[in-house]
Write a protein that holds these residues in place. Sequence first.
Motif, PDB file in Angstrom:
ATOM      1  N   CYS A  50       0.665  -1.258   0.046  1.00 36.33           N
ATOM      2  CA  CYS A  50      -0.075  -0.151  -0.079  1.00 36.33           C
ATOM      3  C   CYS A  50       0.920   1.165  -0.069  1.00 36.33           C
ATOM      4  CB  CYS A  50      -0.899  -0.020   1.133  1.00 36.33           C
ATOM      5  SG  CYS A  50      -2.040  -1.435   1.084  1.00 36.33           S
ATOM      6  N   VAL A  51       1.424   1.597  -1.013  1.00 33.74           N
ATOM      7  CA  VAL A  51       2.248   2.759  -1.309  1.00 33.74           C
ATOM      8  C   VAL A  51       1.422   3.977  -1.580  1.00 33.74           C
ATOM      9  CG1 VAL A  51       4.097   3.853  -2.585  1.00 33.74           C
ATOM     10  CG2 VAL A  51       4.172   1.415  -2.223  1.00 33.74           C
ATOM     11  N   GLY A  52       1.800   5.075  -0.800  1.00 39.09           N
ATOM     12  CA  GLY A  52       0.954   6.042  -1.116  1.00 39.09           C
ATOM     13  C   GLY A  52      -0.029   6.342   0.045  1.00 39.09           C
ATOM     14  N   GLU A  53      -0.588   7.595  -0.286  1.00 42.23           N
ATOM     15  CA  GLU A  53      -1.948   8.000   0.380  1.00 42.23           C
ATOM     16  C   GLU A  53      -3.048   7.164   0.122  1.00 42.23           C
ATOM     17  OE1 GLU A  53      -4.443  11.968   0.104  1.00 42.23           O
ATOM     18  OE2 GLU A  53      -2.289  12.246   1.208  1.00 42.23           O
ATOM     19  N   GLU A  54      -4.105   7.162   1.007  1.00 45.23           N
ATOM     20  CA  GLU A  54      -5.391   6.387   0.712  1.00 45.23           C
ATOM     21  C   GLU A  54      -5.746   7.039  -0.568  1.00 45.23           C
ATOM     22  OE1 GLU A  54      -8.234   6.211   3.795  1.00 45.23           O
ATOM     23  OE2 GLU A  54      -9.752   5.738   2.425  1.00 45.23           O
ATOM     24  N   PRO A  55      -6.268   6.288  -1.610  1.00 43.78           N
ATOM     25  CA  PRO A  55      -6.637   6.787  -2.883  1.00 43.78           C
ATOM     26  C   PRO A  55      -7.942   7.598  -2.535  1.00 43.78           C
ATOM     27  CG  PRO A  55      -6.972   4.506  -2.663  1.00 43.78           C
ATOM     28  CD  PRO A  55      -6.177   4.621  -1.648  1.00 43.78           C
ATOM     29  N   GLU A  56      -8.220   8.398  -3.616  1.00 40.95           N
ATOM     30  CA  GLU A  56      -9.455   9.270  -3.847  1.00 40.95           C
ATOM     31  C   GLU A  56     -10.878   8.188  -3.367  1.00 40.95           C
ATOM     32  OE1 GLU A  56      -7.284  11.093  -7.132  1.00 40.95           O
ATOM     33  OE2 GLU A  56      -9.011  12.359  -6.718  1.00 40.95           O
ATOM     34  N   GLY A  57     -11.594   8.860  -2.640  1.00 48.00           N
ATOM     35  CA  GLY A  57     -12.892   7.808  -2.235  1.00 48.00           C
ATOM     36  C   GLY A  57     -12.632   6.848  -1.485  1.00 48.00           C
ATOM     37  N   GLY A  58     -11.425   6.496  -0.908  1.00 50.31           N
ATOM     38  CA  GLY A  58     -11.555   5.224  -0.181  1.00 50.31           C
ATOM     39  C   GLY A  58     -11.060   4.174  -0.870  1.00 50.31           C
TER      40      GLY A  58
ATOM     41  N   ASN B 163       1.456  16.515  -1.354  1.00 51.37           N
ATOM     42  CA  ASN B 163       1.185  14.965  -1.934  1.00 51.37           C
ATOM     43  C   ASN B 163      -0.287  14.763  -1.539  1.00 51.37           C
ATOM     44  OD1 ASN B 163       4.383  14.739  -0.705  1.00 51.37           O
ATOM     45  ND2 ASN B 163       3.958  14.048  -2.985  1.00 51.37           N
ATOM     46  N   THR B 164      -0.791  14.704  -2.720  1.00 54.34           N
ATOM     47  CA  THR B 164      -2.144  14.123  -2.774  1.00 54.34           C
ATOM     48  C   THR B 164      -2.722  13.678  -4.156  1.00 54.34           C
ATOM     49  OG1 THR B 164      -3.486  16.298  -3.523  1.00 54.34           O
ATOM     50  CG2 THR B 164      -3.006  16.160  -1.156  1.00 54.34           C
TER      51      THR B 164
ATOM     52  N   ASP C   9       0.309  11.816  -5.474  1.00 53.97           N
ATOM     53  CA  ASP C   9       0.284  10.910  -4.312  1.00 53.97           C
ATOM     54  C   ASP C   9       1.769  10.630  -4.232  1.00 53.97           C
ATOM     55  OD1 ASP C   9      -2.072  10.491  -2.976  1.00 53.97           O
ATOM     56  OD2 ASP C   9      -2.761   9.455  -4.869  1.00 53.97           O
ATOM     57  N   LEU C  10       1.910  10.436  -2.955  1.00 51.26           N
ATOM     58  CA  LEU C  10       3.343   9.754  -2.214  1.00 51.26           C
ATOM     59  C   LEU C  10       3.639   8.486  -2.873  1.00 51.26           C
ATOM     60  CD1 LEU C  10       5.694  10.726  -0.600  1.00 51.26           C
ATOM     61  CD2 LEU C  10       4.823   9.459   1.230  1.00 51.26           C
ATOM     62  N   GLY C  11       4.713   8.363  -3.621  1.00 54.00           N
ATOM     63  CA  GLY C  11       5.054   7.049  -4.256  1.00 54.00           C
ATOM     64  C   GLY C  11       4.236   6.708  -5.373  1.00 54.00           C
ATOM     65  N   SER C  12       3.381   7.600  -6.320  1.00 49.56           N
ATOM     66  CA  SER C  12       2.799   7.259  -7.374  1.00 49.56           C
ATOM     67  C   SER C  12       3.586   7.598  -8.560  1.00 49.56           C
ATOM     68  CB  SER C  12       1.625   8.437  -7.613  1.00 49.56           C
ATOM     69  OG  SER C  12       1.933   9.564  -7.701  1.00 49.56           O
ATOM     70  N   GLY C  13       3.076   7.178  -9.725  1.00 52.18           N
ATOM     71  CA  GLY C  13       3.922   7.408 -10.855  1.00 52.18           C
ATOM     72  C   GLY C  13       3.999   8.912 -11.217  1.00 52.18           C
ATOM     73  N   THR C  14       2.869   9.560 -10.800  1.00 48.09           N
ATOM     74  CA  THR C  14       2.923  11.112 -10.900  1.00 48.09           C
ATOM     75  C   THR C  14       4.138  11.821 -10.348  1.00 48.09           C
ATOM     76  OG1 THR C  14       0.342  10.972 -11.348  1.00 48.09           O
ATOM     77  CG2 THR C  14       1.558  13.121 -10.723  1.00 48.09           C
ATOM     78  N   GLN C  15       4.382  11.182  -8.994  1.00 49.54           N
ATOM     79  CA  GLN C  15       5.375  11.980  -8.299  1.00 49.54           C
ATOM     80  C   GLN C  15       6.600  11.665  -8.909  1.00 49.54           C
ATOM     81  OE1 GLN C  15       6.526  10.319  -4.362  1.00 49.54           O
ATOM     82  NE2 GLN C  15       6.843  12.300  -3.670  1.00 49.54           N
ATOM     83  N   VAL C  16       6.926  10.444  -9.459  1.00 45.53           N
ATOM     84  CA  VAL C  16       8.073   9.861  -9.912  1.00 45.53           C
ATOM     85  C   VAL C  16       8.333  10.710 -11.048  1.00 45.53           C
ATOM     86  CG1 VAL C  16       9.249   8.084 -11.314  1.00 45.53           C
ATOM     87  CG2 VAL C  16       7.832   7.471  -8.867  1.00 45.53           C
ATOM     88  N   ASN C  17       7.549  10.929 -11.950  1.00 48.83           N
ATOM     89  CA  ASN C  17       7.711  11.923 -13.244  1.00 48.83           C
ATOM     90  C   ASN C  17       7.767  13.458 -12.857  1.00 48.83           C
ATOM     91  OD1 ASN C  17       4.961  10.004 -14.827  1.00 48.83           O
ATOM     92  ND2 ASN C  17       7.400   9.754 -14.603  1.00 48.83           N
TER      93      ASN C  17
END
Length: 354
Positions: free
Chosen positions: A29-37, A197-198, A170-178
């Motif tokens: 479970c990398v990163g923040e809880e996804p949108e909408g739980g 990070n959200t 999101d922390l650890g997401s591909g978006t943050q990587v890029n």
Amino acid sequence: MANDVTDGYDRRRVLKAVGIAGAFGLAGCVGEEPEGGDNESGGDQEPEEGGQNVVWDAGGTGGTYYPLSGEFKTIVEENTPHVLQVRSTGASVENVGNLENEEADFALIQNDVGYFAFNGTGLDEFEGNPVETLRGVATLYPETIHIITRPDAGIESLEDLEGTTVNTGDLGSGTQVNALQILDSVGLSQDDFEEQNTGFSQAGDQLQDGDIDAAFIVGGWPVGAVEELATTAEIDILNIEQEDRQTILEGAEWFAEDTIPAGTYDGIEEDVDTVSVQAMIATHEAVDDALVEDVTAAIFDNTDSISTKADFISADTALDGMSFEMHPAAAAYFDEQGSGNESSGNESENETEQ
């Protein structure tokens, strides 16, 4: 696929600054809880005789992965005996962890994150710990880097992000990587800006409320969260100048030049030059051939039923940008379709092409 993924990027170690310590220790479970739980669709349905319950990890509900996965769910369930349980997640990096742990059967990820994972490089959590069970199914469409800014923030170049507050995803997401790759390419480290990070939707709220100056959003245009924001607030999308684009491409070959057409979003009246990666379907080696064949064939035999990114998703291009070894059942399907003989990705784990 091209032959050599740049070694220069490894030397630069752009993403050692990501700081996602112990990411895969958190049960994938990398990163923040996804949108909408913990959003799921399809969990209460039962497969037909001979079918399976298939866990499919998507991304946040404000991006492209989730609605596209919903379309794949409909197609697969109409054309096979299987049922897809589509889950909202933190996207690429988390999804790789779930595939590695065999908590998901299929997932949407970015091709660059897939390369890092399979080869054990690029990201701290993959460094020296390759996810050798990861397998590719197909690439889908360009995932465009959107850098959304407040019109009054005075941001006209990547360098102008120094000293600002930036949501990198999101922390650890591909978006943050890029985001961190791109900012590093122009000499900006995480010490040069305040990082938030959200997920996409929350980033839109932050922009509208003036809590941040810019946000990185990665997805096939039009991205729902950006469309929604543009209808309720004035936004700008940063045009990346040619010199900066070239620098980005030289640092990481999985990026490609891209353009967001004028009129894609309310108030954006000129083309926006940027870069992109590839969205793709991934699985793991323990998923049986019959299931992979069923799912792959259902999707790519019925692309006329897809509305999200329909202009890009095709068996003819499903091997473009394949960055790691393919699942043999998927490779066999595309070989039968005549999609190319260089496509299987199975020549050698040490000769992975980008």
